[in-house]
Motif scaffolding. Sequence first.
Motif, PDB file in Angstrom:
ATOM      1  N   LYS A  14       0.709 -16.365  14.571  1.00  0.00           N
ATOM      2  CA  LYS A  14       0.785 -16.911  15.926  1.00  0.00           C
ATOM      3  C   LYS A  14       1.349 -15.829  16.844  1.00  0.00           C
ATOM      4  O   LYS A  14       2.363 -15.198  16.509  1.00  0.00           O
ATOM      5  CB  LYS A  14       1.729 -18.129  15.954  1.00  0.00           C
ATOM      6  N   PRO A  15       0.725 -15.573  18.000  1.00  0.00           N
ATOM      7  CA  PRO A  15       1.221 -14.531  18.906  1.00  0.00           C
ATOM      8  C   PRO A  15       2.599 -14.911  19.441  1.00  0.00           C
ATOM      9  O   PRO A  15       2.819 -16.055  19.864  1.00  0.00           O
ATOM     10  CB  PRO A  15       0.150 -14.478  19.994  1.00  0.00           C
ATOM     11  N   VAL A  16       3.530 -13.974  19.407  1.00  0.00           N
ATOM     12  CA  VAL A  16       4.888 -14.254  19.891  1.00  0.00           C
ATOM     13  C   VAL A  16       5.262 -13.350  21.071  1.00  0.00           C
ATOM     14  O   VAL A  16       6.190 -13.673  21.825  1.00  0.00           O
ATOM     15  CB  VAL A  16       5.931 -14.097  18.762  1.00  0.00           C
ATOM     16  N   ALA A  17       4.567 -12.235  21.236  1.00  0.00           N
ATOM     17  CA  ALA A  17       4.860 -11.335  22.358  1.00  0.00           C
ATOM     18  C   ALA A  17       3.741 -10.313  22.503  1.00  0.00           C
ATOM     19  O   ALA A  17       2.974 -10.082  21.566  1.00  0.00           O
ATOM     20  CB  ALA A  17       6.180 -10.619  22.114  1.00  0.00           C
ATOM     21  N   TYR A  18       3.642  -9.725  23.691  1.00  0.00           N
ATOM     22  CA  TYR A  18       2.642  -8.670  23.873  1.00  0.00           C
ATOM     23  C   TYR A  18       3.074  -7.730  24.983  1.00  0.00           C
ATOM     24  O   TYR A  18       3.864  -8.089  25.863  1.00  0.00           O
ATOM     25  CB  TYR A  18       1.259  -9.254  24.158  1.00  0.00           C
ATOM     26  N   SER A  19       2.554  -6.508  24.915  1.00  0.00           N
ATOM     27  CA  SER A  19       2.899  -5.452  25.862  1.00  0.00           C
ATOM     28  C   SER A  19       1.601  -4.914  26.449  1.00  0.00           C
ATOM     29  O   SER A  19       0.657  -4.620  25.724  1.00  0.00           O
ATOM     30  CB  SER A  19       3.636  -4.336  25.103  1.00  0.00           C
ATOM     31  N   LEU A  20       1.551  -4.795  27.773  1.00  0.00           N
ATOM     32  CA  LEU A  20       0.337  -4.309  28.440  1.00  0.00           C
ATOM     33  C   LEU A  20       0.689  -3.159  29.375  1.00  0.00           C
ATOM     34  O   LEU A  20       1.721  -3.185  30.043  1.00  0.00           O
ATOM     35  CB  LEU A  20      -0.305  -5.440  29.253  1.00  0.00           C
ATOM     36  N   ILE A  21      -0.182  -2.150  29.427  1.00  0.00           N
ATOM     37  CA  ILE A  21       0.060  -1.026  30.317  1.00  0.00           C
ATOM     38  C   ILE A  21      -1.249  -0.349  30.709  1.00  0.00           C
ATOM     39  O   ILE A  21      -2.198  -0.330  29.934  1.00  0.00           O
ATOM     40  CB  ILE A  21       1.006  -0.006  29.645  1.00  0.00           C
ATOM     41  N   ARG A  22      -1.283   0.174  31.936  1.00  0.00           N
ATOM     42  CA  ARG A  22      -2.474   0.868  32.431  1.00  0.00           C
ATOM     43  C   ARG A  22      -2.072   2.322  32.578  1.00  0.00           C
ATOM     44  O   ARG A  22      -0.981   2.627  33.057  1.00  0.00           O
ATOM     45  CB  ARG A  22      -2.882   0.307  33.794  1.00  0.00           C
ATOM     46  N   LYS A  23      -2.912   3.227  32.138  1.00  0.00           N
ATOM     47  CA  LYS A  23      -2.560   4.646  32.208  1.00  0.00           C
ATOM     48  C   LYS A  23      -3.780   5.520  32.441  1.00  0.00           C
ATOM     49  O   LYS A  23      -4.866   5.219  31.993  1.00  0.00           O
ATOM     50  CB  LYS A  23      -1.898   5.049  30.887  1.00  0.00           C
ATOM     51  N   GLU A  24      -3.561   6.620  33.154  1.00  0.00           N
ATOM     52  CA  GLU A  24      -4.663   7.540  33.426  1.00  0.00           C
ATOM     53  C   GLU A  24      -4.900   8.396  32.188  1.00  0.00           C
ATOM     54  O   GLU A  24      -3.951   8.813  31.525  1.00  0.00           O
ATOM     55  CB  GLU A  24      -4.305   8.429  34.618  1.00  0.00           C
ATOM     56  N   GLN A  27       7.702  -0.084  25.447  1.00  0.00           N
ATOM     57  CA  GLN A  27       8.177  -1.247  26.199  1.00  0.00           C
ATOM     58  C   GLN A  27       8.100  -2.533  25.376  1.00  0.00           C
ATOM     59  O   GLN A  27       8.439  -3.614  25.860  1.00  0.00           O
ATOM     60  CB  GLN A  27       7.402  -1.393  27.518  1.00  0.00           C
ATOM     61  N   LEU A  28       7.687  -2.407  24.133  1.00  0.00           N
ATOM     62  CA  LEU A  28       7.627  -3.572  23.247  1.00  0.00           C
ATOM     63  C   LEU A  28       9.025  -3.846  22.699  1.00  0.00           C
ATOM     64  O   LEU A  28       9.551  -3.093  21.880  1.00  0.00           O
ATOM     65  CB  LEU A  28       6.648  -3.274  22.098  1.00  0.00           C
ATOM     66  N   GLU A  29       9.627  -4.917  23.148  1.00  0.00           N
ATOM     67  CA  GLU A  29      11.006  -5.230  22.733  1.00  0.00           C
ATOM     68  C   GLU A  29      11.120  -5.760  21.314  1.00  0.00           C
ATOM     69  O   GLU A  29      12.184  -5.700  20.702  1.00  0.00           O
ATOM     70  CB  GLU A  29      11.613  -6.244  23.717  1.00  0.00           C
ATOM     71  N   LEU A  30      10.035  -6.297  20.811  1.00  0.00           N
ATOM     72  CA  LEU A  30      10.035  -6.842  19.451  1.00  0.00           C
ATOM     73  C   LEU A  30       9.138  -5.960  18.587  1.00  0.00           C
ATOM     74  O   LEU A  30       7.914  -6.008  18.701  1.00  0.00           O
ATOM     75  CB  LEU A  30       9.507  -8.282  19.475  1.00  0.00           C
ATOM     76  N   LYS A  31       9.736  -5.133  17.735  1.00  0.00           N
ATOM     77  CA  LYS A  31       8.942  -4.227  16.904  1.00  0.00           C
ATOM     78  C   LYS A  31       8.473  -4.928  15.625  1.00  0.00           C
ATOM     79  O   LYS A  31       9.275  -5.582  14.936  1.00  0.00           O
ATOM     80  CB  LYS A  31       9.773  -2.996  16.523  1.00  0.00           C
ATOM     81  N   GLU A  41      -0.496  -9.553  33.898  1.00  0.00           N
ATOM     82  CA  GLU A  41       0.270  -8.454  34.483  1.00  0.00           C
ATOM     83  C   GLU A  41       0.726  -7.428  33.447  1.00  0.00           C
ATOM     84  O   GLU A  41       0.890  -7.760  32.269  1.00  0.00           O
ATOM     85  CB  GLU A  41       1.514  -9.029  35.174  1.00  0.00           C
ATOM     86  N   ALA A  42       0.948  -6.207  33.905  1.00  0.00           N
ATOM     87  CA  ALA A  42       1.443  -5.157  33.010  1.00  0.00           C
ATOM     88  C   ALA A  42       2.870  -5.504  32.631  1.00  0.00           C
ATOM     89  O   ALA A  42       3.545  -6.265  33.341  1.00  0.00           O
ATOM     90  CB  ALA A  42       1.400  -3.813  33.721  1.00  0.00           C
ATOM     91  N   GLY A  43       3.349  -4.963  31.514  1.00  0.00           N
ATOM     92  CA  GLY A  43       4.717  -5.205  31.102  1.00  0.00           C
ATOM     93  C   GLY A  43       4.841  -5.887  29.754  1.00  0.00           C
ATOM     94  O   GLY A  43       3.845  -6.067  29.046  1.00  0.00           O
ATOM     95  N   PHE A  44       6.088  -6.255  29.423  1.00  0.00           N
ATOM     96  CA  PHE A  44       6.349  -6.924  28.145  1.00  0.00           C
ATOM     97  C   PHE A  44       6.429  -8.429  28.387  1.00  0.00           C
ATOM     98  O   PHE A  44       7.057  -8.873  29.354  1.00  0.00           O
ATOM     99  CB  PHE A  44       7.677  -6.437  27.560  1.00  0.00           C
ATOM    100  N   HIS A  45       5.769  -9.182  27.561  1.00  0.00           N
ATOM    101  CA  HIS A  45       5.742 -10.650  27.710  1.00  0.00           C
ATOM    102  C   HIS A  45       6.086 -11.354  26.402  1.00  0.00           C
ATOM    103  O   HIS A  45       5.579 -10.992  25.354  1.00  0.00           O
ATOM    104  CB  HIS A  45       4.337 -11.101  28.133  1.00  0.00           C
ATOM    105  N   ARG A  46       6.933 -12.373  26.485  1.00  0.00           N
ATOM    106  CA  ARG A  46       7.247 -13.186  25.300  1.00  0.00           C
ATOM    107  C   ARG A  46       6.487 -14.494  25.461  1.00  0.00           C
ATOM    108  O   ARG A  46       6.331 -14.999  26.567  1.00  0.00           O
ATOM    109  CB  ARG A  46       8.752 -13.496  25.230  1.00  0.00           C
ATOM    110  N   LEU A  47       6.022 -15.023  24.359  1.00  0.00           N
ATOM    111  CA  LEU A  47       5.260 -16.281  24.413  1.00  0.00           C
ATOM    112  C   LEU A  47       6.091 -17.447  23.865  1.00  0.00           C
ATOM    113  O   LEU A  47       7.129 -17.233  23.262  1.00  0.00           O
ATOM    114  CB  LEU A  47       3.988 -16.130  23.573  1.00  0.00           C
TER     115      LEU A  47
END
Length: 230
Positions: free
Chosen positions: A63-73, A97-101, A224-230
């Motif tokens: 089950k997804p518990v968190a995710y990290s998103l980022i945009r980069k050149e 930026q992933l707080e949960l490894k 949105e970009a960033g770290f998200h907890r579900l």
Amino acid sequence: MTIDYNTLTVPQATQLQKEMKDKIVLSPFTGKINYVAGTDISFDKFSTHVYAGITVLSFPDLKPVAYSLIRKEVHFPYVPGYLAFREVPALLDAWEQLELKPDVVVLDGHGIAHPRRMGIASHFGVLINRPTLGCAKKKLYGIYEEPAENAGAWSVLYDKQQQPIGSVLRTKNKIKPVFVSPGHLTDIADSRQIVEQCITKYRLPEPTRLTHNFVNQFRLGALEAGFHRL
DNA sequence: GCGACAG
DNA sequence: ATCTTGTCGC
């Protein structure tokens, strides 16, 4: 290790792969898995930016518990055999930026099943010094015999010297198999077993499949970009 | 020279 | 990877 991924040439990238190859550790995966992560990249057709994501899932319930998103050149082009030089920079940012490894990371591509045994899963694994494995939809390198058509069937992927470098795993009945190979801190048998435990009702493992969904929603502006907890 | 060629 | 709808098969 500091790599200037922006001004790198393919010949220099080849040299780096040859140097990094000796840092790969292929050992059985020991310990319990509480979290498994998946990674993926998406981009607009003629854009110089990529959208990267890493999703952490509980294990073995997936089950997804968190995710990290980022945009980069990005500047490095896609060249077969050098995928890491195009995608790893963005993945490293997402990883930081992933707080949960997680305990193990599933990359979308190959590990040691590569001409110089340095696919993106091995490359990323050596850089973050964590267990990684690659699960690709197509073969990049190697020789194999088609596995039986039933889900769970698999065959060995060999290099030109007949040395095993991965597995060709059928995850669903009569559906094209996936190519699994260890990246770092795991081995051929364990990387395959981990992928098998990440399969639910689809061809691709949940970590990869869910991350692909998140990254695409991100690229389309729904997340949105960033770290998200579900 | 020809075929193969992750995302 | 991305561009794109319906369609054939289990």
